[in-house]
Motif scaffolding. Structure first.
Motif, mmCIF file in Angstrom:
data_model
loop_
_atom_site.group_PDB
_atom_site.id
_atom_site.type_symbol
_atom_site.label_atom_id
_atom_site.label_comp_id
_atom_site.label_asym_id
_atom_site.label_seq_id
_atom_site.Cartn_x
_atom_site.Cartn_y
_atom_site.Cartn_z
ATOM 1 N N ASP A 1 0.837 -1.195 0.000
ATOM 2 C CA ASP A 1 0.000 0.000 0.000
ATOM 3 C C ASP A 1 0.876 1.251 0.000
ATOM 4 O OD1 ASP A 1 0.141 0.960 3.118
ATOM 5 O OD2 ASP A 1 0.240 -1.218 2.915
ATOM 6 N N LEU A 2 0.251 2.393 -0.250
ATOM 7 C CA LEU A 2 0.995 3.636 -0.391
ATOM 8 C C LEU A 2 1.567 4.122 0.940
ATOM 9 C CD1 LEU A 2 -1.282 5.521 -2.946
ATOM 10 C CD2 LEU A 2 0.807 4.210 -3.372
ATOM 11 N N LYS A 3 0.881 3.859 2.038
ATOM 12 C CA LYS A 3 1.409 4.242 3.350
ATOM 13 C C LYS A 3 2.718 3.510 3.625
ATOM 14 C CE LYS A 3 0.390 3.684 8.275
ATOM 15 N NZ LYS A 3 1.349 2.582 8.465
ATOM 16 N N SER A 4 2.736 2.229 3.328
ATOM 17 C CA SER A 4 3.954 1.460 3.527
ATOM 18 C C SER A 4 5.050 1.881 2.556
ATOM 19 C CB SER A 4 3.670 -0.037 3.360
ATOM 20 O OG SER A 4 2.806 -0.506 4.375
ATOM 21 N N GLY B 1 11.612 -1.187 9.217
ATOM 22 C CA GLY B 1 12.094 -2.193 10.149
ATOM 23 C C GLY B 1 12.246 -1.708 11.571
ATOM 24 N N VAL B 2 11.687 -0.557 11.882
ATOM 25 C CA VAL B 2 11.906 0.013 13.221
ATOM 26 C C VAL B 2 10.586 0.265 13.956
ATOM 27 C CG1 VAL B 2 14.158 1.010 12.723
ATOM 28 C CG2 VAL B 2 12.114 2.334 12.172
ATOM 29 N N GLY B 3 9.575 -0.551 13.659
ATOM 30 C CA GLY B 3 8.348 -0.522 14.447
ATOM 31 C C GLY B 3 7.205 0.310 13.907
ATOM 32 N N PHE B 4 7.337 0.875 12.696
ATOM 33 C CA PHE B 4 6.277 1.687 12.129
ATOM 34 C C PHE B 4 5.275 0.873 11.312
ATOM 35 C CE2 PHE B 4 9.264 4.911 13.266
ATOM 36 C CZ PHE B 4 8.525 6.057 13.480
ATOM 37 N N GLU B 5 5.626 -0.360 10.984
ATOM 38 C CA GLU B 5 4.760 -1.208 10.175
ATOM 39 C C GLU B 5 4.233 -2.372 11.008
ATOM 40 O OE1 GLU B 5 4.270 -0.636 6.350
ATOM 41 O OE2 GLU B 5 4.444 1.103 7.646
ATOM 42 N N ASP B 6 3.125 -2.972 10.544
ATOM 43 C CA ASP B 6 2.575 -4.127 11.245
ATOM 44 C C ASP B 6 2.750 -5.416 10.453
ATOM 45 O OD1 ASP B 6 0.816 -3.712 9.183
ATOM 46 O OD2 ASP B 6 -0.969 -3.499 10.436
ATOM 47 N N ARG B 7 3.580 -5.360 9.416
ATOM 48 C CA ARG B 7 3.889 -6.534 8.604
ATOM 49 C C ARG B 7 5.104 -6.208 7.735
ATOM 50 N NH1 ARG B 7 -1.155 -7.432 4.872
ATOM 51 N NH2 ARG B 7 -2.242 -6.721 6.748
ATOM 52 N N LEU B 8 5.646 -7.229 7.095
ATOM 53 C CA LEU B 8 6.690 -7.003 6.105
ATOM 54 C C LEU B 8 6.069 -6.380 4.866
ATOM 55 C CD1 LEU B 8 8.702 -10.335 6.459
ATOM 56 C CD2 LEU B 8 9.471 -8.051 7.118
ATOM 57 N N THR B 9 6.729 -5.391 4.289
ATOM 58 C CA THR B 9 6.132 -4.648 3.187
ATOM 59 C C THR B 9 7.107 -4.511 2.025
ATOM 60 O OG1 THR B 9 6.879 -2.538 4.156
ATOM 61 C CG2 THR B 9 4.668 -3.314 4.762
ATOM 62 N N TRP B 10 6.541 -4.359 0.845
ATOM 63 C CA TRP B 10 7.264 -4.124 -0.402
ATOM 64 C C TRP B 10 8.430 -5.102 -0.539
ATOM 65 C CZ3 TRP B 10 5.078 -1.478 -4.232
ATOM 66 C CH2 TRP B 10 3.997 -0.636 -3.890
ATOM 67 N N ASN B 11 9.655 -4.619 -0.614
ATOM 68 C CA ASN B 11 10.802 -5.528 -0.710
ATOM 69 C C ASN B 11 11.127 -6.014 0.696
ATOM 70 O OD1 ASN B 11 12.983 -6.955 -1.695
ATOM 71 N ND2 ASN B 11 14.310 -5.176 -1.887
ATOM 72 N N ALA B 12 10.485 -7.085 1.113
ATOM 73 C CA ALA B 12 10.493 -7.505 2.515
ATOM 74 C C ALA B 12 11.879 -7.577 3.154
ATOM 75 C CB ALA B 12 9.766 -8.840 2.653
ATOM 76 N N PRO B 13 12.907 -8.129 2.486
ATOM 77 C CA PRO B 13 14.221 -8.207 3.150
ATOM 78 C C PRO B 13 14.831 -6.853 3.498
ATOM 79 C CG PRO B 13 14.125 -9.728 1.276
ATOM 80 C CD PRO B 13 12.909 -8.857 1.191
ATOM 81 N N SER B 14 14.291 -5.780 2.938
ATOM 82 C CA SER B 14 14.880 -4.462 3.220
ATOM 83 C C SER B 14 14.645 -4.015 4.653
ATOM 84 C CB SER B 14 14.334 -3.412 2.244
ATOM 85 O OG SER B 14 12.977 -3.098 2.524
ATOM 86 N N TRP B 15 13.843 -4.745 5.426
ATOM 87 C CA TRP B 15 13.684 -4.369 6.830
ATOM 88 C C TRP B 15 15.051 -4.351 7.528
ATOM 89 C CZ3 TRP B 15 15.463 -7.086 10.966
ATOM 90 C CH2 TRP B 15 15.772 -8.435 10.767
#
Length: 401
Positions: A137-140, A150-164
């Protein structure tokens, strides 16, 4: 490293590879990072094969912690005596930003571009969830642009997941620079505190053991990073001295045996610890492995200095960043081929007790090899066309600050 060495700017060395301390290139650690990057890629590749379903592959997410430990080792060894002035801190932050962000931005654009492509090509409409939903989504997208995924702002892995992981590393870089700038020679006390409290925090609050990313990923990163920094801080002299002796005598049988035992320990540990709290000890295991292989004393290290292995090390960051996109497009392509030619290539599978879309057992081996080859090939392109020019440009820019 001795306190004097850390405080003497004349010994400073800027690292562009997996590890240099006091001018020494740790080639074997380069190769190890490449191996770990490929293992993470295999972990993410969805197949119904016995390899994908094995305990070792299913727990290979733990090799991300090797990156964190190595990063702390490299950064502390290369920069801890160069952060006494605000301008030095600013240059450090700019160079580290330039190291990770350009490729991150490119891959984010690639994922966003594919979402837009799905609008235009009806054949792709059925290849995933609704457009710009479920982690795309656009927010992510904004969070990813700001390196906050990767610092607690998301509630799931997003977009290019390994980039967390690079999100957490970047803020670990900044925290490291701030601590060293303020605390100077006593900065190690803060790293000890982080290395002790972080695993306790994970034991107390993580519901997925060491498998944390978007939620407690920064704590996980800080844990491994601090251990690596402490290893560089206190063991530089012993490693440097031992390396000089070993370089003159060549690979030794006792070091070879130690390296073989260490690899066996890693394989057994990862196989058994990925789904329980023992996995929280992963940074400790990898710190021990890093200490051993930094000496480059055995025949395993000699093999890891082969040109192909060093190439994998150079490509490791690209491998981490491009492999998920390559895998996803392989599944898209296989789905199109399946519909046109009737081959039974992809379908619904259960991967480590979770539903997934992937390759069945009949094609698992072939597609896994194709995935690794394609990932390495694409990584070679992004390394040469994105990573190298970006590092050069940002270093040049930092010299004018």
């Amino acid at each position: 490293m001795t306190q004097t060495a850390f405080l003497n700017p004349s010994h400073a060395v800027v690292s562009t590879h997996a590890g240099t301390i006091a001018g020494e290139r740790f080639q074997v650690l380069d190769s190890w990072r490449g191996i770990c990057a490929l293992l993470v890629a295999v972990f993410h590749f969805p197949t119904a094969s016995a390899i994908s379903q094995s305990g070792f592959t299913g727990s290979s997410y733990l090799f991300v912690d090797f990156f964190f430990v190595l990063s702390g080792f490299v950064i502390a060894g290369s920069y801890a005596n160069r952060l006494s002035q605000p301008a030095q801190v600013a240059r450090f932050a700019l160079v580290r930003f330039g190291r990770i962000y350009p490729l991150h931005l490119l891959m984010l654009a690639a994922f966003a571009g594919f979402e837009l492509l799905r609008l235009l090509l009806p054949a792709l409409h059925g290849t995933g969830a609704a457009l710009f939903t479920e982690g795309f989504d656009l927010k992510s997208l904004l969070a990813n642009l700001l390196l906050l995924q990767g610092v607690g702002f998301e509630d799931r892995l997003t977009w290019n997941a390994p980039s967390w992981s690079i999100s957490t590393e970047f803020f670990a870089y900044l925290l490291f620079a701030g601590v060293v700038f303020v605390a100077g020679a006593r900065a190690w006390i803060w790293f000890v505190a982080a290395a002790v409290t972080a695993p306790l925090f994970l034991l107390g609050f993580s519901t997925h053991h060491m498998d944390v990313s978007y939620d407690f990923g920064f704590i996980r990163c800080l844990y491994g990073f601090s251990l690596g920094a402490l290893l560089a801080w206190f063991q530089h002299d012993s490693i440097a001295g031992a390396r000089q002796i070993l370089a003159r005598s060549g690979p030794r049988a006792n070091w070879t045996l130690a390296e073989i035992v260490m690899i066996a320990v890693i394989v057994v540990f990862v196989s058994l610890a990925g789904d329980n709290d023992f996995g929280i000890a992963a940074p400790l295991v990898f710190a021990l492995a890093l200490f051993l292989f930094a000496h480059e004393g055995g025949w395993i290290s000699a093999v890891l200095r082969a040109p192909f292995m060093l190439t994998l090390g150079a490509l490791s960051y690209s491998i981490c960043m491009v492999h998920l996109f390559v895998q996803a497009r392989m599944i898209n392509l296989a789905g199109l081929v399946e519909r046109e030619l009737g081959f039974d290539l992809v379908g619904d599978i259960v991967l480590r007790d979770q539903p997934a879309t992937g390759f069945g057992t009949g094609w698992a081996g072939t597609t896994a090899i194709a995935m690794l080859v394609a990932t390495i090939a694409v990584s070679g392109i992004t390394w040469r066309l994105v990573e190298i020019p970006a590092m050069t440009w940002f270093r040049r820019l930092s010299k004018h600050m």
